[in-house]
Design a protein around this motif. Structure first.
Motif, PDB file in Angstrom:
ATOM      1  N   ARG A  83      -5.772  12.631   5.252  1.00 59.63           N
ATOM      2  CA  ARG A  83      -6.250  11.806   6.370  1.00 59.63           C
ATOM      3  C   ARG A  83      -7.454  10.947   5.961  1.00 59.63           C
ATOM      4  O   ARG A  83      -8.257  10.560   6.806  1.00 59.63           O
ATOM      5  N   ARG A  84      -7.533  10.668   4.700  1.00 63.53           N
ATOM      6  CA  ARG A  84      -8.640   9.876   4.204  1.00 63.53           C
ATOM      7  C   ARG A  84      -8.417   8.397   4.534  1.00 63.53           C
ATOM      8  O   ARG A  84      -7.285   7.926   4.675  1.00 63.53           O
ATOM      9  N   ALA A  85      -9.528   7.683   4.612  1.00 64.45           N
ATOM     10  CA  ALA A  85      -9.456   6.264   4.973  1.00 64.45           C
ATOM     11  C   ALA A  85      -8.821   5.435   3.871  1.00 64.45           C
ATOM     12  O   ALA A  85      -8.156   4.420   4.139  1.00 64.45           O
ATOM     13  N   ASP A  86      -9.025   5.850   2.601  1.00 65.29           N
ATOM     14  CA  ASP A  86      -8.489   5.081   1.484  1.00 65.29           C
ATOM     15  C   ASP A  86      -7.128   5.589   1.020  1.00 65.29           C
ATOM     16  O   ASP A  86      -6.655   5.209  -0.059  1.00 65.29           O
ATOM     17  N   ALA A  87      -6.486   6.472   1.794  1.00 64.81           N
ATOM     18  CA  ALA A  87      -5.208   7.046   1.374  1.00 64.81           C
ATOM     19  C   ALA A  87      -4.125   5.982   1.262  1.00 64.81           C
ATOM     20  O   ALA A  87      -3.343   5.951   0.299  1.00 64.81           O
ATOM     21  N   GLY A  88      -4.057   5.067   2.259  1.00 62.62           N
ATOM     22  CA  GLY A  88      -3.038   4.028   2.220  1.00 62.62           C
ATOM     23  C   GLY A  88      -3.203   3.106   1.040  1.00 62.62           C
ATOM     24  O   GLY A  88      -2.218   2.719   0.391  1.00 62.62           O
ATOM     25  N   TYR A  89      -4.446   2.728   0.741  1.00 67.65           N
ATOM     26  CA  TYR A  89      -4.709   1.846  -0.389  1.00 67.65           C
ATOM     27  C   TYR A  89      -4.287   2.518  -1.702  1.00 67.65           C
ATOM     28  O   TYR A  89      -3.649   1.888  -2.564  1.00 67.65           O
ATOM     29  N   ARG A  90      -4.634   3.805  -1.850  1.00 71.98           N
ATOM     30  CA  ARG A  90      -4.302   4.517  -3.093  1.00 71.98           C
ATOM     31  C   ARG A  90      -2.789   4.743  -3.236  1.00 71.98           C
ATOM     32  O   ARG A  90      -2.230   4.653  -4.329  1.00 71.98           O
ATOM     33  N   ALA A  91      -2.113   5.012  -2.109  1.00 70.49           N
ATOM     34  CA  ALA A  91      -0.664   5.185  -2.158  1.00 70.49           C
ATOM     35  C   ALA A  91       0.033   3.885  -2.538  1.00 70.49           C
ATOM     36  O   ALA A  91       0.998   3.866  -3.325  1.00 70.49           O
ATOM     37  N   GLU A  92      -0.454   2.772  -1.995  1.00 72.86           N
ATOM     38  CA  GLU A  92       0.131   1.481  -2.342  1.00 72.86           C
ATOM     39  C   GLU A  92      -0.119   1.144  -3.811  1.00 72.86           C
ATOM     40  O   GLU A  92       0.729   0.533  -4.483  1.00 72.86           O
TER      41      GLU A  92
END
Length: 515
Positions: A486-495
């Motif tokens: 649920r981290r804020a940068d999770a989407g950026y890192r996954a992309e």
């Protein structure tokens, strides 16, 4: 007066010498007569007669002995001369081909084709066999194609009938090319070409020339495509072609790599049948009157390991009991002992059951097998340590049932242990999967580090290693791990991981995903 006295003295001296000589002769004759009458002289005389007779017999038998023992250089030369004097022109031409074959296969083929144009009576089926065997040893695609072209020229001759040996040799050339591809880690799509070539030759041999395939022919077909090995085995038995040990070896290897439904049951039934035949073998089995070829296939460790590996690829709940049963029978069987591969395959069976059912009994079984293997390695003889030594596959399989802390400790033990193991890409992927799966759980890691950051450290460690590189499984697990947080940068890192997957990972690597 003086002269008369001197003359009289000489006459008396001469008469005295003659009398003494005659006395000595008479005395010696008496002594000889006495000695000859004694028993010692008779035994000595018999010994002399025996030695004379033996020496004469040896001289008489010496020519026969020389004929029997021709180990000298002169005898070898004479035998070679007699051998080559009696050779036919066809056999001499075959010798010339073998001499050219030592230099280069193309030279032997050129000599064969030139002779076929000018004096084809010298060329026989054996001449073609020699050149074809030379191409079979080259183990590349060009040699296999040239061998098949030479086989077509052989079949076009009126005075030469194609043989099953010639077809088997060309099929073996394609099989050796496939083995060379596998060694060089070629793509799986290219490795199917040898199978199609072998299958084409197999069909041409039967339909065009009515040549019955041998056991070796079926073995080449089974080795070239393990997915169809079971079907070819059924065809082989239906055609009354007797399988050999190589046939069963290939068949069990195919079962161990086949994840289709029913493969484990077929492997289990076949091995049970072979063991039953071995127990019921008659007392005269193996003699000329009763060869009993089917009874000579003594099951070994490799076959049982293949059956356990086949059970590990099924989804049946009884696979754990089946694998344990074979493991117990292996320990009780004479001449068949578990090795490192046996433990690894059995651990894989219970690890997959633990991941499905989450029963502590399966986890305990995996860890007990690991401790048992390490104990046997420490207590066995020096000659057996290589067969009972935990390897990377063993520790990687054990990681699947461990917690994050236990898996990291075992991973560090592999790298810093006395054997300095080098974890492979599957080891990294297994550990990354454990870390990504526990991203939402409570855990105690060094420096209170989040599991995803530890997984990223492993990812960057893979990037720095020139021998290993992150594959599709690595990126997929990292994307899944970041998606669970649920981290804020999770989407950026996954992309970011998705972009790396599209750029650096070839599509063919998706075919080898096996965790």
């Amino acid at each position: 007066m003086t002269v008369c006295l001197v003359f009289l003295f000489l006459i008396l001296h001469t008469a005295t010498i003659v009398a003494l000589q005659s006395y000595k002769l008479q005395r010696n004759s008496q002594i000889i007569k006495q000695r000859r009458s004694s028993p010692l002289f008779e035994s000595w005389n018999n010994a002399q007669d025996f030695s004379k007779s033996s020496s004469s017999t040896e001289q008489h038998n010496r020519p026969a002995r020389n004929k029997q023992h021709r180990s000298t250089e002169q005898g070898k030369k004479q035998r070679w001369k007699q051998k080559y004097r009696s050779r036919t022109p066809q056999e001499s031409f075959c010798d010339d081909l073998r001499h050219q074959l030592k230099q280069r296969v193309q030279y032997a083929e050129e000599l064969l084709l030139n002779t076929l144009q000018h004096n084809k009576t010298l060329v026989t089926a054996k001449s073609f066999h020699i050149v074809l065997m030379g191409y079979a040893r080259e183990a590349d695609a060009t040699s296999a194609v040239r061998a098949e072209t030479l086989l077509q020229q052989m079949t076009a001759q009126d005075h030469i009938n194609p043989t099953v040996f010639a077809y088997n040799t060309v099929m073996q050339a394609w099989s050796n090319h496939r083995a060379n591809q596998k060694t060089n880690k070629m793509s799986s799509s290219v490795s199917l070409r040898p199978y199609y070539a072998i299958f084409r030759l197999f069909e041409d041999m039967q339909k065009r020339h009515q040549i019955k395939p041998t056991t070796f022919s079926y073995n080449l077909l089974m080795e070239s495509n393990l997915r169809l090995a079971s079907q070819w085995y059924s065809t082989m038995v239906g055609q009354n072609v007797s399988p050999d040990r190589k046939t069963y070896h290939t068949l069990f290897r195919a079962y161990s790599q086949n994840a289709t439904k029913g493969a484990a049951e077929e492997a289990d039934a076949l091995l049970e049948e072979l063991m039953q035949f071995k127990q019921e073998a008659p007392s005269d089995c193996g003699s000329k009157d009763s060869p009993c070829d089917h009874f000579n296939f003594q099951p070994n460790t490799f076959w049982i390991n293949c059956v356990i590996s086949a059970w590990s690829k099924t989804t049946l709940l009884e696979r754990g009991k089946k694998a344990d049963a074979w493991f117990q029978r292996m320990q009780l069987k004479r001449g068949c002992h578990p090795n490192t591969s046996t433990y690894s395959q059995l651990m894989n069976v219970h690890a997959s059951l633990y991941l499905e059912q989450r029963k502590p009994s399966h986890k305990k079984r995996v860890l007990d097998l690991l401790r048992d293997l390490e104990y046997r390695h420490s207590t066995c003889k020096d000659s057996e340590k290589n067969y009972l030594q935990p390897d990377v596959i063993t520790y990687t399989t054990a990681m699947k049932v461990m917690t994050v802390t236990q898996a990291l400790e075992l991973f560090q033990k592999m790298k810093d242990g006395p054997r300095k193991m080098q974890p492979n890409i599957i080891t990294y992927n297994t550990l990354i999967k454990i870390l990504c799966g526990s991203s939402q759980e409570q855990h105690t890691l060094p420096e209170q580090k989040h599991p995803m950051f530890v997984a990223m450290d492993l990812y960057y460690e893979l990037l720095k290693d020139p021998q290993k590189h992150p594959d599709a499984v690595t990126h997929t697990e990292l994307i899944f791990g970041w998606a669970q947080t649920r981290r804020a940068d999770a989407g950026y890192r996954a992309e970011e991981m998705l972009q790396e997957l599209e750029i650096n990972t070839p599509p063919s690597s998706l075919e080898s995903i096996d965790l």
